[in-house]
Scaffold this active site. Structure first.
Site, PDB file in Angstrom:
ATOM      1  N   ASP A 284     -10.812   3.001   4.459  1.00 13.37           N
ATOM      2  CA  ASP A 284     -11.147   1.575   4.361  1.00 13.37           C
ATOM      3  C   ASP A 284     -12.666   1.367   4.359  1.00 13.37           C
ATOM      4  O   ASP A 284     -13.142   0.278   4.039  1.00 13.37           O
ATOM      5  CB  ASP A 284     -10.559   0.802   5.563  1.00 13.37           C
ATOM      6  CG  ASP A 284      -9.287   0.043   5.193  1.00 13.37           C
ATOM      7  OD1 ASP A 284      -9.052  -0.173   3.985  1.00 13.37           O
ATOM      8  OD2 ASP A 284      -8.538  -0.332   6.116  1.00 13.37           O
TER       9      ASP A 284
ATOM     10  N   GLN B  20      -4.349  -1.573   9.803  1.00 14.35           N
ATOM     11  CA  GLN B  20      -4.234  -2.905   9.206  1.00 14.35           C
ATOM     12  C   GLN B  20      -4.782  -3.969  10.175  1.00 14.35           C
ATOM     13  O   GLN B  20      -4.385  -4.016  11.329  1.00 14.35           O
ATOM     14  CB  GLN B  20      -2.761  -3.187   8.866  1.00 14.35           C
ATOM     15  CG  GLN B  20      -2.523  -4.475   8.108  1.00 14.35           C
ATOM     16  CD  GLN B  20      -3.131  -4.481   6.708  1.00 14.35           C
ATOM     17  OE1 GLN B  20      -3.091  -3.487   5.993  1.00 14.35           O
ATOM     18  NE2 GLN B  20      -3.719  -5.598   6.322  1.00 14.35           N
TER      19      GLN B  20
ATOM     20  N   LYS C 205       0.848  -1.205   0.000  1.00  8.06           N
ATOM     21  CA  LYS C 205       0.000   0.000   0.000  1.00  8.06           C
ATOM     22  C   LYS C 205       0.883   1.256   0.000  1.00  8.06           C
ATOM     23  O   LYS C 205       0.608   2.220  -0.721  1.00  8.06           O
ATOM     24  CB  LYS C 205      -0.921  -0.013   1.227  1.00  8.06           C
ATOM     25  CG  LYS C 205      -2.035  -1.059   1.105  1.00  8.06           C
ATOM     26  CD  LYS C 205      -2.782  -1.291   2.407  1.00  8.06           C
ATOM     27  CE  LYS C 205      -3.753  -2.464   2.262  1.00  8.06           C
ATOM     28  NZ  LYS C 205      -4.420  -2.841   3.522  1.00  8.06           N
TER      29      LYS C 205
END
Ligand code: NAD
Length: 292
Positions: free
Chosen positions: A119, A96, A52
Site C-alpha cells: 500500500d 484495510q 482485491k
C-alpha cells in the site's frame, strides 16, 4: 472531451500482470501472494477487500484474507502483522483502513515490513517517494499517474491543482506530480478544507485532481476550458431507485464538467479500478524485488 477509461486501462494492466505470472509459472518460480487484513465488518471495507481478493484470482496470484473481529486488541493485531512479516509465503500485505477507533492506525502501519508494504503507507516508503527513490507508490496516486502516462497527457509545466491533502491520495499525488519526469514536472497547488477561494485556483488549473469525497463539489464554473479532470471521490449517496439502495458518486459534476474538459475520469470506472490494478502491480514488484 475524452474519457479516461480506467476500466479499460486497468484491464490492460491486469492482462500484463497475468502474462508475467504465467511466465513465472513456466519458469517454475513462486508466484506472488497478497494478504489482506480486515478488522470488523464495515460494509464498504468488506466490498473493497473482496474486490482485491477477486483481482488476485484474475491475474493468477495467491491471496489470503485475514478476517479479525472488531474488538481485537491492538497487541493481537500487531502480533498478526509480525506473523505476516515473517511468513516467506506472503510477498505483500495490506491492512484495510479505517481501523476501529481503539487501535492506533499509525502504530499498525509502522509495524508492516516496508518490503511487504504494497500500500506504500509506511513512513519509510512515503519518504522514499518524496526523495525519488525506489519504493511502493500508494495505489490510488500510482493509478492516476499510470492513467496520465498511458493516455500520453503532457503534464510538464502545467498547473496541477489537487483538492484534498490526505495521506493516501492528495498529499502523495501532489508530490508525484511535482517530481521530475513524465507524468510530473507540474507546478502543483495543494488545496484543502482551509483553502480560501478554492475556485480561484481550480479556474486557472490545467489539471484538477479532486480527492475530497464531497459529491458534485467541482462544478463547471470552477474549471477552465480544456482542463484535464481526475475525479478520485467515491461517495455512496442513498438512492431508493437502485437495488443496492445507493449510487456511487464522484466529486465532480460530471455531466456539466465533461462539456469543458479535454479529458475526464468517470465515477465509477475511472480511478477506482486503477487503484486495484496498481495494488496488484505493487505485489508483483514485491515478489520480484524479494528475489533480487
Ligand atoms: P480524507 O477524508 O482523508 O480527506 C479529505 C480531504 O479533503 C482533506 O484533506 C480535507 O482537507 C479535504 N476537504 C474536505 N472538505 C473540503 C472542502 N470543502 N474543500 C476543500 N477541501 C476539502 O479523504 P481521502 O481518503 O483522500 O478520500 C477522498 C475521496 O476519495 C473519498 O471520497 C474516498 O472515498 C475517495 N477515494 C477513492 C479511491 C479510489 O480508489 N478511487 C481511493 C481512496 C479514496
Amino acid at each position: 472531451m475524452n474519457i479516461l477509461d480506467g476500466k479499460k486501462i486497468s484491464n490492460d494492466i491486469k492482462d500484463e500482470i497475468t502474462e508475467a505470472v504465467a511466465q513465472m509459472k513456466t519458469n517454475g518460480e513462486k508466484t506472488p501472494h497478497l494478504a489482506a487484513v480486515i478488522v470488523g465488518e464495515d460494509g464498504a471495507s468488506l466490498t473493497y477487500v473482496g474486490s482485491k481478493v477477486r483481482a488476485c484470482a484474475r491475474v493468477g496470484f495467491e491471496s489470503t484474507l485475514v478476517q479479525l473481529p472488531a474488538d481485537i486488541t491492538e497487541a493481537d493485531l500487531l502480533a498478526k502483522i509480525q506473523e505476516l512479516n515473517a511468513d516467506d509465503e506472503i510477498d505483500g500485505f495490506i491492512v484495510q483502513l479505517p481501523l476501529p477507533s481503539h487501535i492506533d492506525t499509525q502504530k499498525v502501519l509502522l509495524a508492516v515490513d516496508p518490503k511487504k508494504d504494497v500500500d506504500g503507507f509506511h513512513p519509510e516508503n512515503f519518504g522514499k517517494l518524496a526523495l525519488d527513490m525506489e519504493t511502493f507508490i500508494p495505489a490510488t496516486p500510482y493509478g492516476i499517474m499510470e492513467l496520465l502516462r498511458r493516455y500520453d497527457i503532457n503534464t510538464s509545466g502545467k498547473h496541477t491543482v489537487v483538492i484534498g491533502r490526505s495521506h493516501i491520495v492528495g498529499r502523495p499525488i501532489s508530490i508525484l506530480m511535482s517530481r521530475k519526469g513524465q507524468p510530473g514536472d507540474s507546478t502543483v497547488t495543494l488545496t484543502h478544507s482551509r483553502t480560501k477561494d478554492l475556485a480561484s485556483f481550480t479556474k486557472n488549473a490545467d489539471i484538477v485532481i479532486s480527492a475530497l469525497g464531497v459529491p458534485n463539489f467541482l462544478t463547471a464554473d470552477m474549471v477552465k476550458e480544456g482542463a484535464v479532470i481526475i475525479d478520485v471521490g467515491i461517495t455512496r449517496v442513498p438512492d431508493n431507485t437502485t437495488t443496492k439502495g445507493y449510487v456511487i458518486t464522484g466529486d465532480v459534476d460530471f455531466e456539466a464538467v465533461r462539456e469543458k474538459a479535454s479529458y475526464i475520469t468517470p465515477v465509477p470506472g475511472g480511478v477506482g479500478p486503477m487503484t486495484i490494478a496498481m495494488l496488484l502491480q505493487n505485489t508483483l514488484l514485491a515478489r520480484q524485488r524479494s528475489v533480487q
